[in-house]
Design a protein around this motif. Structure first.
Motif, PDB file in Angstrom:
ATOM      1  N   UNK A 189       0.828  -1.204   0.000  1.00 30.50           N
ATOM      2  CA  UNK A 189       0.000   0.000   0.000  1.00 30.50           C
ATOM      3  C   UNK A 189       0.863   1.254   0.000  1.00 30.50           C
ATOM      4  N   UNK A 190       2.041   1.179   0.632  1.00 30.56           N
ATOM      5  CA  UNK A 190       2.955   2.321   0.606  1.00 30.56           C
ATOM      6  C   UNK A 190       3.467   2.548  -0.814  1.00 30.56           C
ATOM      7  N   UNK A 191       3.708   1.437  -1.538  1.00 31.25           N
ATOM      8  CA  UNK A 191       4.165   1.535  -2.935  1.00 31.25           C
ATOM      9  C   UNK A 191       3.071   2.160  -3.808  1.00 31.25           C
ATOM     10  N   UNK A 192       1.811   1.752  -3.577  1.00 29.57           N
ATOM     11  CA  UNK A 192       0.704   2.346  -4.335  1.00 29.57           C
ATOM     12  C   UNK A 192       0.666   3.857  -4.131  1.00 29.57           C
ATOM     13  N   UNK A 193       0.831   4.303  -2.872  1.00 27.67           N
ATOM     14  CA  UNK A 193       0.802   5.748  -2.588  1.00 27.67           C
ATOM     15  C   UNK A 193       1.963   6.460  -3.261  1.00 27.67           C
ATOM     16  N   UNK A 194       3.127   5.818  -3.289  1.00 26.93           N
ATOM     17  CA  UNK A 194       4.309   6.413  -3.921  1.00 26.93           C
ATOM     18  C   UNK A 194       4.101   6.558  -5.432  1.00 26.93           C
ATOM     19  N   UNK A 195       3.486   5.533  -6.065  1.00 25.73           N
ATOM     20  CA  UNK A 195       3.226   5.600  -7.508  1.00 25.73           C
ATOM     21  C   UNK A 195       2.254   6.744  -7.821  1.00 25.73           C
ATOM     22  N   UNK A 196       1.239   6.928  -6.974  1.00 29.61           N
ATOM     23  CA  UNK A 196       0.294   8.030  -7.181  1.00 29.61           C
ATOM     24  C   UNK A 196       0.995   9.384  -7.072  1.00 29.61           C
ATOM     25  N   UNK A 197       1.902   9.513  -6.078  1.00 28.13           N
ATOM     26  CA  UNK A 197       2.662  10.765  -5.939  1.00 28.13           C
ATOM     27  C   UNK A 197       3.500  11.025  -7.178  1.00 28.13           C
ATOM     28  N   UNK A 198       4.181   9.977  -7.676  1.00 30.95           N
ATOM     29  CA  UNK A 198       5.043  10.122  -8.858  1.00 30.95           C
ATOM     30  C   UNK A 198       4.205  10.489 -10.095  1.00 30.95           C
ATOM     31  N   UNK A 199       3.033   9.863 -10.209  1.00 26.23           N
ATOM     32  CA  UNK A 199       2.185  10.110 -11.388  1.00 26.23           C
ATOM     33  C   UNK A 199       1.709  11.558 -11.427  1.00 26.23           C
ATOM     34  N   UNK A 200       1.455  12.139 -10.246  1.00 28.65           N
ATOM     35  CA  UNK A 200       1.008  13.527 -10.197  1.00 28.65           C
ATOM     36  C   UNK A 200       2.149  14.509 -10.463  1.00 28.65           C
ATOM     37  N   UNK A 201       3.363  14.114 -10.104  1.00 24.57           N
ATOM     38  CA  UNK A 201       4.497  15.047 -10.179  1.00 24.57           C
ATOM     39  C   UNK A 201       5.268  14.967 -11.490  1.00 24.57           C
ATOM     40  N   UNK A 202       5.294  13.789 -12.141  1.00 30.77           N
ATOM     41  CA  UNK A 202       6.159  13.617 -13.322  1.00 30.77           C
ATOM     42  C   UNK A 202       5.389  12.954 -14.462  1.00 30.77           C
TER      43      UNK A 202
END
Length: 485
Positions: free
Chosen positions: A418-431
């Motif tokens: 679930x931490x990885x899912x949150x990290x992917x969402x952050x990356x998708x919004x930023x880059x």
């Protein structure tokens, strides 16, 4: 009681085991490259004075400056005595002795009240008092020993040249043995005094004995049947030391020539491994859980299977009695120090509580370290302290786990997913990226491809890009990386 002391020597380390009636009671380890410094005397230099803490830091040549409190500084002529600033100043040379090794992030603890121990006595140059160990309880013996020391000092013309503490081992000793110690300590102190005059700070003036010789001085006693040493070189040093200071046990110091390692022969290695574990089983079926923390050590006693109301109180009583014996042994074996809280199983019978506490007290009387049972709290917890000057067994042999960082727990594979899912969402919004590669441990990747496969598909649909996974065999369960493709 049958007691043997086993001394194992290698070029890298010295190890000592104290075995009573075939059971390991104490183990001490000294690494050649990291010897303890308790008892060492240094000429140091004051590098910082802290009036708010009534303390100072002193450079004695170690990686970290050592710490001294105002209460541990003997006032001398020329000192104002008005707090730490009246006792020392920055740049001042100061002769100090280490009372506590550097432990963890803390520097060594110091005092200017110097003392040098021998077999029977502790010499204190700045005192004029003759004290007796509290463990010598018989008043007539205490008076006899004080008189013997006074007469020896008078005959040597040393009655006004320092004070002495009469150690527990002195009980029953005659005047000739005490005289040997006094002469030895006087010679040693003259050498230290000469070094104090000529050496520059920071430097070591006097070094405490190595572990094998320190063991002979402090632990070998009348009831010690054998001292077995597996090194001929150390044996020769031990025989010379014993011949000068402890001739009464000279015939008990012997060489162990066996092919099989001496610690293996006595099962010591297995016992050391068990002493590093959190849970200690009891023969009754119960167990003791020992948890060291930053502030204190907590010990929890648990019974085994439930046996019904009729026999429950008796089962609890017997389990607590066995636990009291085990706890006293484990404190010595692990060299646990500081505040200790023991949670015995609740007992309704007041007499049972008294017997368990008395059993613990009796067993702790055999401990070389000073212990103090303060009492039982309103919650039924036993409070006690144990003084320790050196690192515990776990601190010598272990380090914090690189995976859990000393927490004793790691986050589950599910939590990491679930931490990885949150990290992917952050990356998708930023880059902006064409996809994502997740590098993680085998357990995490397995879960992502199995139980979490539906969530992965939903996430891919939401961000509009594919997610791939790669196992990194060197990663711990909590480690992962998200790489943009």
């Amino acid at each position: 009681m049958s007691e043997e002391i086993l001394i194992n020597i290698t070029p890298m380390e010295s190890r000592v085991a104290v075995v009573e009636n075939g059971v390991l009671q104490e183990v001490h380890v000294e690494r050649t490259q990291r010897r303890g410094i308790v008892g060492n005397i240094y000429k140091g230099k004051v590098v910082r004075v802290l009036p708010g803490m009534q303390a100072a830091f002193v450079d004695i040549g170690l990686a970290r400056a050592a710490f001294i409190h105002a209460a541990d500084i003997t006032a001398r002529e020329g000192m104002t005595g008005e707090g730490i600033s009246g006792l020392v100043h920055e740049g001042q040379a100061l002769v100090v002795q280490v009372t506590k090794d550097p432990i963890g992030s803390k520097g060594a603890r110091l005092t200017t009240n110097l003392s040098i121990p021998s077999r029977y006595l502790v010499y204190m140059p700045s005192s004029s008092h003759i004290g007796v160990s509290l463990k010598i309880e018989e008043e007539s013996e205490r008076e006899r020993l004080k008189q013997a020391v006074s007469e020896c000092l008078l005959s040597e013309g040393l009655e006004e040249k320092g004070g002495f503490i009469i150690r527990t081992a002195t009980e029953g000793a005659d005047m000739s043995a005490i005289m040997v110690d006094i002469r030895y300590l006087h010679r040693l102190w003259e050498q230290v005094r000469e070094q104090m005059k000529v050496c520059a700070a920071p430097t070591v003036i006097y070094e405490e004995l190595s572990l094998p010789l320190r063991t002979l001085r402090d632990l070998a006693a009348e009831h010690t049947e054998k001292v077995r040493i597996d090194s001929r070189e150390t044996l020769q040093k031990a025989q010379q030391f014993v011949g000068e200071l402890m001739p009464e046990i000279a015939d008990r110091v012997e060489h162990y020539p066996g092919e099989r390692p001496i610690f293996d022969l006595y099962g010591i290695e297995d016992e050391i491994q068990k002493a590093l574990e959190r849970r200690v089983p009891l023969k009754s079926g119960g167990h003791v859980v020992i948890d060291p923390t930053e502030a204190m050590t907590t010990i929890d006693v648990n019974t085994g299977a439930f046996v019904g109301h009729r026999n429950l109180e008796e089962t609890v009583f017997k389990t607590n009695l066995e636990a009291a014996l085990t706890i006293a042994r484990q404190l010595r074996l692990r060299n646990v120090g500081g505040i200790i809280i023991i949670d015995f199983i609740d007992m309704e019978d007041e007499e049972h509580r008294r017997q368990v506490l008395r059993t613990l007290e009796r067993q702790l009387e055999r401990d070389y370290a000073k212990t103090n049972i303060i009492g039982i709290t309103e919650l039924g917890l036993v409070q006690m302290t144990r003084k320790r000057t050196r690192e515990s067994l776990a601190q010598v042999l272990c380090e914090p786990c690189s995976t859990c960082q000393g927490r004793g727990q790691v986050r589950t594979a599910e939590s990491i997913c679930y931490e990885i899912f949150r990290e992917i969402l952050r990356e998708a919004r930023a880059f902006q990226a064409d996809g994502y590669m997740v590098l993680a441990s085998q357990s995490v990747v397995d879960r992502l491809l199995d139980e979490e496969s539906g969530n992965v598909a939903d996430l891919e649909s939401f961000i509009g890009h594919p997610i791939r996974f790669q196992v990194e065999s060197m990663y711990s369960q909590e480690q992962y990386d998200v790489v943009l493709l």
